[in-house]
Design a protein around this motif. Structure first.
Motif, PDB file in Angstrom:
ATOM      1  N   ALA A   1       0.829  -1.211   0.000  1.00  0.00           N
ATOM      2  CA  ALA A   1       0.000   0.000   0.000  1.00  0.00           C
ATOM      3  C   ALA A   1       0.858   1.253   0.000  1.00  0.00           C
ATOM      4  O   ALA A   1       0.577   2.226  -0.710  1.00  0.00           O
ATOM      5  N   ILE A   2       1.932   1.236   0.792  1.00  0.00           N
ATOM      6  CA  ILE A   2       2.834   2.388   0.844  1.00  0.00           C
ATOM      7  C   ILE A   2       3.569   2.550  -0.476  1.00  0.00           C
ATOM      8  O   ILE A   2       3.737   3.655  -0.990  1.00  0.00           O
ATOM      9  N   LEU A   3       3.994   1.435  -1.064  1.00  0.00           N
ATOM     10  CA  LEU A   3       4.742   1.497  -2.317  1.00  0.00           C
ATOM     11  C   LEU A   3       3.897   2.059  -3.461  1.00  0.00           C
ATOM     12  O   LEU A   3       4.327   2.961  -4.180  1.00  0.00           O
ATOM     13  N   LYS A   4       2.685   1.528  -3.599  1.00  0.00           N
ATOM     14  CA  LYS A   4       1.862   1.967  -4.733  1.00  0.00           C
ATOM     15  C   LYS A   4       1.178   3.305  -4.469  1.00  0.00           C
ATOM     16  O   LYS A   4       0.789   4.011  -5.399  1.00  0.00           O
ATOM     17  N   GLY A   5       1.035   3.684  -3.200  1.00  0.00           N
ATOM     18  CA  GLY A   5       0.559   5.023  -2.880  1.00  0.00           C
ATOM     19  C   GLY A   5      -0.941   5.188  -2.782  1.00  0.00           C
ATOM     20  O   GLY A   5      -1.431   6.322  -2.735  1.00  0.00           O
ATOM     21  N   TYR A   6      -1.694   4.105  -2.730  1.00  0.00           N
ATOM     22  CA  TYR A   6      -3.148   4.217  -2.520  1.00  0.00           C
ATOM     23  C   TYR A   6      -3.654   2.979  -1.790  1.00  0.00           C
ATOM     24  O   TYR A   6      -2.941   1.963  -1.690  1.00  0.00           O
ATOM     25  N   LEU A   7      -4.856   3.058  -1.275  1.00  0.00           N
ATOM     26  CA  LEU A   7      -5.437   1.963  -0.510  1.00  0.00           C
ATOM     27  C   LEU A   7      -6.572   1.308  -1.277  1.00  0.00           C
ATOM     28  O   LEU A   7      -7.466   1.989  -1.790  1.00  0.00           O
TER      29      LEU A   7
ATOM     30  N   LYS B   1      -9.983  -1.123  -1.490  1.00  0.00           N
ATOM     31  CA  LYS B   1     -11.211  -1.025  -0.705  1.00  0.00           C
ATOM     32  C   LYS B   1     -11.087  -1.745   0.628  1.00  0.00           C
ATOM     33  O   LYS B   1     -11.493  -1.222   1.673  1.00  0.00           O
ATOM     34  N   GLU B   2     -10.509  -2.943   0.605  1.00  0.00           N
ATOM     35  CA  GLU B   2     -10.401  -3.715   1.840  1.00  0.00           C
ATOM     36  C   GLU B   2      -9.345  -3.134   2.796  1.00  0.00           C
ATOM     37  O   GLU B   2      -9.300  -3.498   3.971  1.00  0.00           O
ATOM     38  N   GLU B   3      -8.483  -2.252   2.294  1.00  0.00           N
ATOM     39  CA  GLU B   3      -7.455  -1.632   3.127  1.00  0.00           C
ATOM     40  C   GLU B   3      -7.920  -0.312   3.746  1.00  0.00           C
ATOM     41  O   GLU B   3      -7.245   0.252   4.606  1.00  0.00           O
ATOM     42  N   GLN B   4      -9.076   0.163   3.325  1.00  0.00           N
ATOM     43  CA  GLN B   4      -9.579   1.462   3.784  1.00  0.00           C
ATOM     44  C   GLN B   4     -10.336   1.262   5.105  1.00  0.00           C
ATOM     45  O   GLN B   4     -11.545   1.088   5.128  1.00  0.00           O
TER      46      GLN B   4
END
Length: 453
Positions: free
Chosen positions: A204-210, A212-215
């Motif tokens: 998530a940190i690498l790609k820069g977005y979250l 749906k399940e990570e939100q």
């Protein structure tokens, strides 16, 4: 229309920056913020379309105006935000860190204009660049695009043409330098086990977005009834009110005679801060401060920071400063090297267990902004287990020790003093800051080795 087109193009660049951060492995691994990627795309776009005469509905002048005004908004928003009380770290250690970070920042604030003016004096003669333009470098590297634009505009009021453009160009390169040097150093610290609180840099940190399940986190809570006024609209209304109040403060300060009145009235970001503190005081007295939602206010500040970076890049017209490109780049390269040496030397001598995190935060702050420093700290301290982020915020108070420096520089720009006196004054400031570091026992023995544990 010109403003909305500028906003639209900056937004497009941010979307492209976010896409490239997610898809390009190099950008992911370097953790380059989408705003910096967007800024690089933006400076190419605005200058290429200008060369070919393509009308994009706006111009670099509008981006300069946006940077100036958005920086004032960011200061208002920062000042309206309440500072959370620190937990889990020694107050003494935090104060020591904030003091050390602030004084080293002041040292660089005095040293870099000396270096910049010297370089431009050597390389600028043949291209008609006065050495005073080299003294804009610390506004850009130590303070960022907003203040570089503001102080550049003040220099222009005193007759120094294109000072804003030069200052903003310095700040654009500074953002690149912050991450180009800072991220490899952060990774080196992780690899050599100098960083003790680093977690796993997940996908998530690498790609820069979250996804749906990570939100999992809710952004804010409402403080107003949406059927009456949207909470976000209310917060922007308070910011707008503060801006008008800041303009009134500027008019009052303009009555001070001499260059001080001109300078202080022109520093709208400072006037915005004063206005926000007045507003905050009044809301508290009226027992209405509960209407301000701290997390939302922080998000507004983050929003201004992202657009500030993009617009700072897009405010640079290569065509206007093309003859001065070589001196500008040389000043930036030498300043980056000196800043890295100073930060990495003093950073490991503050005398705390989080000196490595302090070093990264200090370097990021001295080449971009405090958010740049915090972004580097998050790589090695993702959960903010150290007090470094708090120290970076608190050191803003210590930075007030730099007041003699900008008085010297503004007096020089106004013609009230000559270059020899200005250079001598800056040199004296450098010596004073070094003495302060030694006397306050911030300048001690190294607490970690770059060779690792």
């Amino acid at each position: 229309m010109h403003f909305m087109m500028a906003f639209g193009w900056a937004s497009i660049m941010l979307c492209l920056g976010m896409l490239l951060r997610a898809k390009v492995p190099f950008l992911r691994n370097m953790l380059v913020p989408a705003s910096v990627i967007a800024g690089i795309l933006g400076i190419v776009f605005i200058n290429v379309t200008g060369v070919f005469g393509v009308d994009v509905g706006t111009n670099v002048g509008m981006f300069t105006d946006i940077v100036n005004n958005l920086f004032t908004v960011s200061f208002i928003s920062i000042s309206l935000t309440s500072t959370p009380k620190e937990e889990g770290n020694s107050a003494k250690n935090t104060l020591k860190g904030a003091w050390g970070l602030g004084v080293v920042w002041c040292f660089l604030y005095a040293l870099t204009p000396l270096v910049g003016a010297s370089i431009v004096a050597l390389l600028g003669k043949g291209v008609g660049m006065d050495s005073i333009y080299g003294m804009l470098i610390q506004f850009a590297f130590c303070q960022g695009p907003g203040q570089s634009a503001s102080y550049g505009a003040l220099f222009e009021q005193f007759g120094w043409e294109n000072a804003s453009m030069v200052a903003i160009a310095f700040s654009a390169v500074g953002f690149v330098a912050a991450f180009l040097v800072g991220i490899p150093m952060a990774k080196a610290g992780v690899k050599r086990s100098i960083a003790k609180h680093c977690g796993k840099i997940d996908d998530a940190i690498l790609k820069g977005y979250l996804k749906k399940e990570e939100q999992t986190e809710v952004m804010v809570k409402d403080t107003t009834c949406n059927s009456n006024i949207e909470t976000l609209a209310f917060h922007f209304a308070i910011i707008g009110l503060c801006y008008v109040l800041a303009a009134g403060i500027a008019n009052l300060l303009s009555m001070i005679p001499g260059f001080l009145g001109t300078s202080m009235s022109g520093m709208m970001f400072m006037n915005g801060m004063y206005a926000a503190y007045i507003m905050k005081f009044l809301l508290k007295k009226l027992k209405l401060d509960f209407l301000l939602e701290n997390t939302l206010q922080s998000k507004i500040t983050g929003w201004t920071a992202d657009y500030l970076v993009v617009c700072a890049f897009m405010a640079v017209s290569v065509g206007i400063i093309k003859d001065w490109i070589v001196p500008i780049l040389v000043v930036c390269i030498v300043t980056t090297v000196i800043t890295a040496i100073v930060c990495f030397y003093f950073g490991q001598r503050f005398g705390g267990s989080n000196d490595f995190e302090r070093t990264l935060g200090l370097y990021g702050t001295c080449t971009g902004t405090v958010p740049s420093g915090i972004a580097l700290v998050r790589i090695v301290d993702p959960n903010f287990q150290t007090s470094t982020a708090v120290e970076l915020g608190a050191c803003n108070l210590v930075m007030m020790l730099s007041t003699p420096i900008y008085i010297i520089l503004l007096a020089l720009a106004a013609g009230s003093i000559g270059m020899p006196i200005a250079l001598g004054g800056l040199a004296v400031c450098c010596v004073v800051y070094l003495i302060i570091l030694k006397v306050s026992k911030i300048w001690g023995k190294p607490t970690f080795s770059w060779k690792g544990n």
